[in-house]
Design a protein around this motif. Structure first.
Motif, PDB file in Angstrom:
ATOM      1  N   LYS A 143       0.848  -1.204   0.000  1.00 50.14           N
ATOM      2  CA  LYS A 143       0.000   0.000   0.000  1.00 50.14           C
ATOM      3  C   LYS A 143       0.884   1.255   0.000  1.00 50.14           C
ATOM      4  O   LYS A 143       2.074   1.197   0.325  1.00 50.14           O
ATOM      5  CB  LYS A 143      -0.918   0.000   1.226  1.00 50.14           C
ATOM      6  N   VAL A 144       0.279   2.379  -0.377  1.00 53.70           N
ATOM      7  CA  VAL A 144       1.026   3.643  -0.431  1.00 53.70           C
ATOM      8  C   VAL A 144       0.277   4.703   0.380  1.00 53.70           C
ATOM      9  O   VAL A 144      -0.886   4.512   0.753  1.00 53.70           O
ATOM     10  CB  VAL A 144       1.201   4.141  -1.885  1.00 53.70           C
ATOM     11  N   ALA A 145       0.966   5.821   0.645  1.00 51.46           N
ATOM     12  CA  ALA A 145       0.354   6.919   1.403  1.00 51.46           C
ATOM     13  C   ALA A 145      -0.962   7.328   0.747  1.00 51.46           C
ATOM     14  O   ALA A 145      -1.051   7.434  -0.479  1.00 51.46           O
ATOM     15  CB  ALA A 145       1.303   8.103   1.478  1.00 51.46           C
ATOM     16  N   GLY A 146      -1.985   7.519   1.556  1.00 51.47           N
ATOM     17  CA  GLY A 146      -3.296   7.910   1.048  1.00 51.47           C
ATOM     18  C   GLY A 146      -4.242   6.733   0.900  1.00 51.47           C
ATOM     19  O   GLY A 146      -5.454   6.914   0.832  1.00 51.47           O
ATOM     20  N   ASP A 147      -3.690   5.516   0.858  1.00 50.18           N
ATOM     21  CA  ASP A 147      -4.551   4.338   0.727  1.00 50.18           C
ATOM     22  C   ASP A 147      -5.369   4.117   1.993  1.00 50.18           C
ATOM     23  O   ASP A 147      -4.886   4.330   3.100  1.00 50.18           O
ATOM     24  CB  ASP A 147      -3.708   3.075   0.471  1.00 50.18           C
ATOM     25  N   LYS A 148      -6.596   3.679   1.782  1.00 47.21           N
ATOM     26  CA  LYS A 148      -7.442   3.285   2.908  1.00 47.21           C
ATOM     27  C   LYS A 148      -7.622   1.784   2.844  1.00 47.21           C
ATOM     28  O   LYS A 148      -7.917   1.232   1.791  1.00 47.21           O
ATOM     29  CB  LYS A 148      -8.791   3.989   2.838  1.00 47.21           C
ATOM     30  N   VAL A 149      -7.427   1.132   3.966  1.00 46.42           N
ATOM     31  CA  VAL A 149      -7.466  -0.328   4.014  1.00 46.42           C
ATOM     32  C   VAL A 149      -8.431  -0.773   5.107  1.00 46.42           C
ATOM     33  O   VAL A 149      -8.379  -0.273   6.223  1.00 46.42           O
ATOM     34  CB  VAL A 149      -6.056  -0.904   4.331  1.00 46.42           C
ATOM     35  N   ASN A 150      -9.322  -1.685   4.747  1.00 48.37           N
ATOM     36  CA  ASN A 150     -10.184  -2.320   5.748  1.00 48.37           C
ATOM     37  C   ASN A 150      -9.644  -3.733   5.922  1.00 48.37           C
ATOM     38  O   ASN A 150      -9.843  -4.578   5.067  1.00 48.37           O
ATOM     39  CB  ASN A 150     -11.643  -2.319   5.278  1.00 48.37           C
ATOM     40  N   ALA A 151      -8.941  -3.951   7.013  1.00 53.68           N
ATOM     41  CA  ALA A 151      -8.269  -5.240   7.227  1.00 53.68           C
ATOM     42  C   ALA A 151      -8.974  -6.022   8.326  1.00 53.68           C
ATOM     43  O   ALA A 151      -9.071  -5.561   9.455  1.00 53.68           O
ATOM     44  CB  ALA A 151      -6.806  -5.007   7.594  1.00 53.68           C
ATOM     45  N   VAL A 152      -9.479  -7.213   7.944  1.00 54.91           N
ATOM     46  CA  VAL A 152     -10.092  -8.099   8.938  1.00 54.91           C
ATOM     47  C   VAL A 152      -9.049  -9.159   9.282  1.00 54.91           C
ATOM     48  O   VAL A 152      -8.521  -9.829   8.396  1.00 54.91           O
ATOM     49  CB  VAL A 152     -11.385  -8.745   8.390  1.00 54.91           C
TER      50      VAL A 152
END
Ligand code: ZN
Length: 160
Positions: free
Chosen positions: A52-61
Motif C-alpha cells: 500500500k502507499v500513502a493515502g490508501d485506505k485499508v479495511n483489514a479483517v
C-alpha cells in the motif's frame, strides 16, 4: 513509495471487534508509526498493508490466528485471594502480574467468588477477530538507527 520490509509507516487506525465495539483508535491523536516487517504490529495487519502507499485506505479483517492468538483455557486459573499481597482491592477486569513457568505475565481478574479469584493470562484480544480501518499517512525508509533499535524515532514513535 510502497509499504514493504524496513519501511516506516505512519497510519491512522480504528480498531473494532466482531460486535463493532471500538477497541482502540488513533482518532484525535498523532498517527501510529511502526517499522514494517520487524514484528512491531500483528502479522495479519502487516500482511494486508504490504504494497500500500500513502493515502490508501485499508479495511483489514484479522482472524485470531494472525492476531493475538486463540484463547487457551489452560491459561485460566483459580487461585486463593489470600495469595495476593498489597493493599489494593482486587476488582473485576483488573490486571495483575503473575509468575508463570514462562516468567512473569499479565493476568486479568476474570471472576471473584468468595475466596476464589479466577485469573486469565490470555491476551485480552485472544480469540477476537479484529477489524482495522486504516489510512496510510506516510511511508518512508527506516534509518539505520531505527532498524538497529527495532522501533521508530520521531513523530508517532519513540522520543529520545
Ligand atoms: Zn531507539
Amino acid at each position: 513509495m510502497k509499504i514493504e520490509d524496513n519501511k516506516v509507516v505512519q497510519m491512522h487506525y480504528h480498531l473494532t471487534d466482531e460486535k463493532g465495539t471500538v477497541l482502540d483508535s488513533s482518532q484525535g491523536k498523532e498517527p501510529l508509526a511502526y517499522i514494517h516487517g520487524v514484528g512491531n504490529i500483528i502479522i495479519g495487519l502487516e500482511k494486508q498493508l504490504s504494497g500500500k502507499v500513502a493515502g490508501d485506505k485499508v479495511n483489514a479483517v484479522v482472524a485470531p490466528e494472525e492476531g493475538y492468538g486463540e484463547r487457551d483455557d489452560s491459561l485460566v486459573q483459580v487461585v486463593p485471594k489470600s495469595g495476593f499481597q498489597g493493599d489494593e482491592e482486587l476488582t473485576l477486569g483488573m490486571q495483575v502480574q503473575v509468575g508463570t513457568e514462562q516468567g512473569n505475565a499479565i493476568a486479568t481478574v476474570a471472576k471473584i467468588e468468595g475466596e476464589d479469584v479466577t485469573l486469565d493470562v490470555n491476551h485480552p484480544l485472544a480469540g477476537v477477530t479484529l477489524t482495522f480501518d486504516v489510512e496510510v499517512v506516510e511511508v518512508r525508509d527506516a534509518t539505520d538507527e531505527e532498524l538497529e533499535h527495532g522501533h521508530v524515532h520521531g513523530p508517532g514513535g519513540h522520543h529520545h
